[in-house]
Design a protein around this motif. Structure first.
Motif, PDB file in Angstrom:
ATOM      1  N   TYR A  41       0.822  -1.209   0.000  1.00  0.00           N
ATOM      2  CA  TYR A  41       0.000   0.000   0.000  1.00  0.00           C
ATOM      3  C   TYR A  41       0.857   1.260   0.000  1.00  0.00           C
ATOM      4  CZ  TYR A  41      -4.671  -1.972   0.438  1.00  0.00           C
ATOM      5  OH  TYR A  41      -5.848  -2.608   0.187  1.00  0.00           O
ATOM      6  N   SER A  42       1.998   1.196   0.658  1.00  0.00           N
ATOM      7  CA  SER A  42       2.915   2.342   0.722  1.00  0.00           C
ATOM      8  C   SER A  42       3.804   2.434  -0.510  1.00  0.00           C
ATOM      9  CB  SER A  42       3.806   2.233   1.962  1.00  0.00           C
ATOM     10  OG  SER A  42       3.045   2.152   3.124  1.00  0.00           O
ATOM     11  N   ARG A  43       3.737   1.419  -1.356  1.00  0.00           N
ATOM     12  CA  ARG A  43       4.604   1.319  -2.542  1.00  0.00           C
ATOM     13  C   ARG A  43       6.068   1.405  -2.131  1.00  0.00           C
ATOM     14  NH1 ARG A  43       1.253   4.681  -7.167  1.00  0.00           N
ATOM     15  NH2 ARG A  43      -0.768   3.912  -6.541  1.00  0.00           N
ATOM     16  N   ASP A  44       6.404   0.676  -1.078  1.00  0.00           N
ATOM     17  CA  ASP A  44       7.739   0.691  -0.493  1.00  0.00           C
ATOM     18  C   ASP A  44       8.490  -0.594  -0.853  1.00  0.00           C
ATOM     19  OD1 ASP A  44      10.024   0.857   1.062  1.00  0.00           O
ATOM     20  OD2 ASP A  44       8.959   1.509   2.868  1.00  0.00           O
ATOM     21  N   ALA A  45       9.190  -0.559  -1.977  1.00  0.00           N
ATOM     22  CA  ALA A  45       9.924  -1.733  -2.451  1.00  0.00           C
ATOM     23  C   ALA A  45      11.031  -2.132  -1.476  1.00  0.00           C
ATOM     24  CB  ALA A  45      10.499  -1.469  -3.832  1.00  0.00           C
ATOM     25  N   GLU A  46      11.631  -1.155  -0.806  1.00  0.00           N
ATOM     26  CA  GLU A  46      12.732  -1.470   0.117  1.00  0.00           C
ATOM     27  C   GLU A  46      12.224  -2.244   1.331  1.00  0.00           C
ATOM     28  OE1 GLU A  46      15.752  -1.167  -1.094  1.00  0.00           O
ATOM     29  OE2 GLU A  46      14.706  -0.273  -2.801  1.00  0.00           O
ATOM     30  N   MET A  47      11.027  -1.910   1.803  1.00  0.00           N
ATOM     31  CA  MET A  47      10.453  -2.649   2.922  1.00  0.00           C
ATOM     32  C   MET A  47      10.187  -4.103   2.513  1.00  0.00           C
ATOM     33  SD  MET A  47       6.987  -1.986   5.200  1.00  0.00           S
ATOM     34  CE  MET A  47       7.424  -0.330   5.673  1.00  0.00           C
ATOM     35  N   LEU A  48       9.709  -4.305   1.279  1.00  0.00           N
ATOM     36  CA  LEU A  48       9.507  -5.668   0.789  1.00  0.00           C
ATOM     37  C   LEU A  48      10.829  -6.418   0.688  1.00  0.00           C
ATOM     38  CD1 LEU A  48       6.817  -5.201  -2.004  1.00  0.00           C
ATOM     39  CD2 LEU A  48       6.512  -6.270   0.236  1.00  0.00           C
ATOM     40  N   CYS A  49      11.874  -5.728   0.254  1.00  0.00           N
ATOM     41  CA  CYS A  49      13.190  -6.362   0.144  1.00  0.00           C
ATOM     42  C   CYS A  49      13.709  -6.816   1.503  1.00  0.00           C
ATOM     43  CB  CYS A  49      14.193  -5.413  -0.503  1.00  0.00           C
ATOM     44  SG  CYS A  49      13.916  -5.199  -2.260  1.00  0.00           S
ATOM     45  N   LYS A  50      13.440  -6.026   2.529  1.00  0.00           N
ATOM     46  CA  LYS A  50      13.900  -6.380   3.877  1.00  0.00           C
ATOM     47  C   LYS A  50      13.220  -7.645   4.385  1.00  0.00           C
ATOM     48  CE  LYS A  50      15.164  -1.735   5.251  1.00  0.00           C
ATOM     49  NZ  LYS A  50      14.851  -0.585   6.099  1.00  0.00           N
ATOM     50  N   ASN A  82      10.467  -5.687  -7.822  1.00  0.00           N
ATOM     51  CA  ASN A  82       9.540  -4.880  -7.017  1.00  0.00           C
ATOM     52  C   ASN A  82       9.740  -3.391  -7.278  1.00  0.00           C
ATOM     53  OD1 ASN A  82       8.212  -7.003  -5.742  1.00  0.00           O
ATOM     54  ND2 ASN A  82       9.697  -7.093  -4.077  1.00  0.00           N
ATOM     55  N   ARG A  83      10.985  -2.952  -7.345  1.00  0.00           N
ATOM     56  CA  ARG A  83      11.261  -1.540  -7.623  1.00  0.00           C
ATOM     57  C   ARG A  83      10.677  -1.135  -8.976  1.00  0.00           C
ATOM     58  NH1 ARG A  83      16.553  -3.195  -6.084  1.00  0.00           N
ATOM     59  NH2 ARG A  83      16.802  -2.843  -3.855  1.00  0.00           N
ATOM     60  N   GLU A  84      10.916  -1.973  -9.979  1.00  0.00           N
ATOM     61  CA  GLU A  84      10.407  -1.679 -11.317  1.00  0.00           C
ATOM     62  C   GLU A  84       8.881  -1.669 -11.348  1.00  0.00           C
ATOM     63  OE1 GLU A  84      12.346  -4.567 -13.799  1.00  0.00           O
ATOM     64  OE2 GLU A  84      14.303  -3.583 -13.596  1.00  0.00           O
ATOM     65  N   ALA A  85       8.248  -2.599 -10.635  1.00  0.00           N
ATOM     66  CA  ALA A  85       6.785  -2.643 -10.605  1.00  0.00           C
ATOM     67  C   ALA A  85       6.222  -1.368  -9.986  1.00  0.00           C
ATOM     68  CB  ALA A  85       6.310  -3.866  -9.823  1.00  0.00           C
ATOM     69  N   PHE A  86       6.780  -0.924  -8.880  1.00  0.00           N
ATOM     70  CA  PHE A  86       6.272   0.287  -8.232  1.00  0.00           C
ATOM     71  C   PHE A  86       6.535   1.532  -9.090  1.00  0.00           C
ATOM     72  CE2 PHE A  86       6.573  -2.049  -3.980  1.00  0.00           C
ATOM     73  CZ  PHE A  86       5.229  -2.378  -4.005  1.00  0.00           C
ATOM     74  N   GLU A  87       7.670   1.548  -9.795  1.00  0.00           N
ATOM     75  CA  GLU A  87       7.934   2.655 -10.717  1.00  0.00           C
ATOM     76  C   GLU A  87       6.900   2.669 -11.842  1.00  0.00           C
ATOM     77  OE1 GLU A  87      11.995   2.334 -12.059  1.00  0.00           O
ATOM     78  OE2 GLU A  87      12.778   2.610 -10.024  1.00  0.00           O
ATOM     79  N   THR A  88       6.567   1.492 -12.353  1.00  0.00           N
ATOM     80  CA  THR A  88       5.547   1.387 -13.401  1.00  0.00           C
ATOM     81  C   THR A  88       4.198   1.855 -12.875  1.00  0.00           C
ATOM     82  OG1 THR A  88       6.722  -0.441 -14.457  1.00  0.00           O
ATOM     83  CG2 THR A  88       4.369  -0.209 -14.973  1.00  0.00           C
ATOM     84  N   PHE A  89       3.833   1.435 -11.661  1.00  0.00           N
ATOM     85  CA  PHE A  89       2.564   1.876 -11.068  1.00  0.00           C
ATOM     86  C   PHE A  89       2.521   3.405 -10.996  1.00  0.00           C
ATOM     87  CE2 PHE A  89       2.270  -2.198  -8.244  1.00  0.00           C
ATOM     88  CZ  PHE A  89       2.080  -2.974  -9.375  1.00  0.00           C
ATOM     89  N   SER A  90       3.644   4.014 -10.610  1.00  0.00           N
ATOM     90  CA  SER A  90       3.697   5.481 -10.500  1.00  0.00           C
ATOM     91  C   SER A  90       3.538   6.146 -11.864  1.00  0.00           C
ATOM     92  CB  SER A  90       5.012   5.920  -9.858  1.00  0.00           C
ATOM     93  OG  SER A  90       5.056   5.517  -8.520  1.00  0.00           O
ATOM     94  N   ARG A  91       4.237   5.611 -12.871  1.00  0.00           N
ATOM     95  CA  ARG A  91       4.133   6.194 -14.215  1.00  0.00           C
ATOM     96  C   ARG A  91       2.706   6.075 -14.753  1.00  0.00           C
ATOM     97  NH1 ARG A  91       8.992   3.558 -15.057  1.00  0.00           N
ATOM     98  NH2 ARG A  91       7.999   1.980 -16.346  1.00  0.00           N
ATOM     99  N   VAL A  92       2.099   4.918 -14.590  1.00  0.00           N
ATOM    100  CA  VAL A  92       0.724   4.725 -15.066  1.00  0.00           C
ATOM    101  C   VAL A  92      -0.210   5.661 -14.304  1.00  0.00           C
ATOM    102  CG1 VAL A  92      -1.202   3.088 -15.189  1.00  0.00           C
ATOM    103  CG2 VAL A  92       1.096   2.362 -15.855  1.00  0.00           C
ATOM    104  N   GLY A  93      -0.003   5.784 -13.000  1.00  0.00           N
ATOM    105  CA  GLY A  93      -0.827   6.686 -12.198  1.00  0.00           C
ATOM    106  C   GLY A  93      -0.712   8.127 -12.644  1.00  0.00           C
ATOM    107  N   GLU A  94       0.501   8.554 -12.972  1.00  0.00           N
ATOM    108  CA  GLU A  94       0.706   9.922 -13.458  1.00  0.00           C
ATOM    109  C   GLU A  94      -0.004  10.146 -14.787  1.00  0.00           C
ATOM    110  OE1 GLU A  94       4.930  10.580 -13.612  1.00  0.00           O
ATOM    111  OE2 GLU A  94       5.135  10.326 -11.436  1.00  0.00           O
ATOM    112  N   ARG A  95       0.054   9.156 -15.663  1.00  0.00           N
ATOM    113  CA  ARG A  95      -0.613   9.281 -16.963  1.00  0.00           C
ATOM    114  C   ARG A  95      -2.131   9.327 -16.825  1.00  0.00           C
ATOM    115  NH1 ARG A  95       3.152   4.973 -20.012  1.00  0.00           N
ATOM    116  NH2 ARG A  95       4.976   6.302 -20.192  1.00  0.00           N
ATOM    117  N   MET A  96      -2.627   8.752 -15.730  1.00  0.00           N
ATOM    118  CA  MET A  96      -4.073   8.756 -15.496  1.00  0.00           C
ATOM    119  C   MET A  96      -4.489   9.954 -14.648  1.00  0.00           C
ATOM    120  SD  MET A  96      -4.901   4.740 -14.901  1.00  0.00           S
ATOM    121  CE  MET A  96      -6.663   5.037 -14.886  1.00  0.00           C
ATOM    122  N   GLY A  97      -3.608  10.901 -14.490  1.00  0.00           N
ATOM    123  CA  GLY A  97      -3.948  12.104 -13.739  1.00  0.00           C
ATOM    124  C   GLY A  97      -3.840  11.933 -12.238  1.00  0.00           C
TER     125      GLY A  97
END
Length: 179
Positions: A41-50, A82-97
């Motif tokens: 939910y926090s889009r925190d890839a580093e927390m998932l890595c830990k 995970n980092r790439e997935a969250f980056e993709t989510f952010s890019r898609v979110g930005e494109r959707m306003g």
């Protein structure tokens, strides 16, 4: 007196390292999955890595548009994915306003704690939805968790994921959990 205190401290440290810091129970396993949900939910890839052991191995089969891809990841590869997935989510979110929401839910079917309490095998399912039904990932998993130096870590995972894109073909949460 100082030498006795040092010996006692070393004994306590050794006990924790070899015994106390490696035992787990069902509540610790459930806490692990709550922390995972929070990281997503926090889009925190580093927390998932830990949450991944240094010796982690993740075997996955992903089906998308009728095509299945099998992959095997070690810890570093899973963290990068995970980092790439969250980056993709952010890019898609930005494109959707900026209106892209992430919904994540998990369901634990079974938790089998080993008799020595050093590991647990967990089976379950999870659903990650983006933009309500724009994109859905449904995953069935079997994971082995261990405690390493007092922290729960994922050591091995077998995952099967089905990805669906929006519209009428997307499944509802109730359909997913129906058996």
């Amino acid at each position: 007196m100082k030498q006795i205190a040092i010996v006692i401290a070393l004994c306590v440290g050794a006990w924790y390292f070899f015994i106390g810091g490696r035992k787990l129970d069902e509540s610790m396993v459930r806490d692990f999955y709550q922390k995972e949900a929070h990281a997503i939910y926090s889009r925190d890839a580093e927390m998932l890595c830990k949450q991944l052991s240094r010796k982690a191995r993740i075997e996955s089969k992903t089906t998308m548009m009728g095509k299945t891809v099998e992959r095997s990841h070690n810890r570093d590869e899973a963290c990068q994915a995970n980092r790439e997935a969250f980056e993709t989510f952010s890019r898609v979110g930005e494109r959707m306003g900026g209106i892209l929401t992430i919904e994540y839910d998990y369901h634990i079917d079974t938790i089998e704690v080993a008799t020595d309490r050093k590991s647990a095998t967990v089976t379950g399912t999870n659903v990650l939805k983006m933009g309500e039904s724009l994109l859905q990932y449904k995953t069935s998993f079997t994971q082995r968790l261990e405690r390493e130096l007092g922290q729960m870590r994922l050591v091995h995972a077998d995952e099967v994921t089905v990805m669906r894109m929006g519209g009428a073909g997307a499944m509802s949460q109730s359909e997913f959990f129906r058996k």
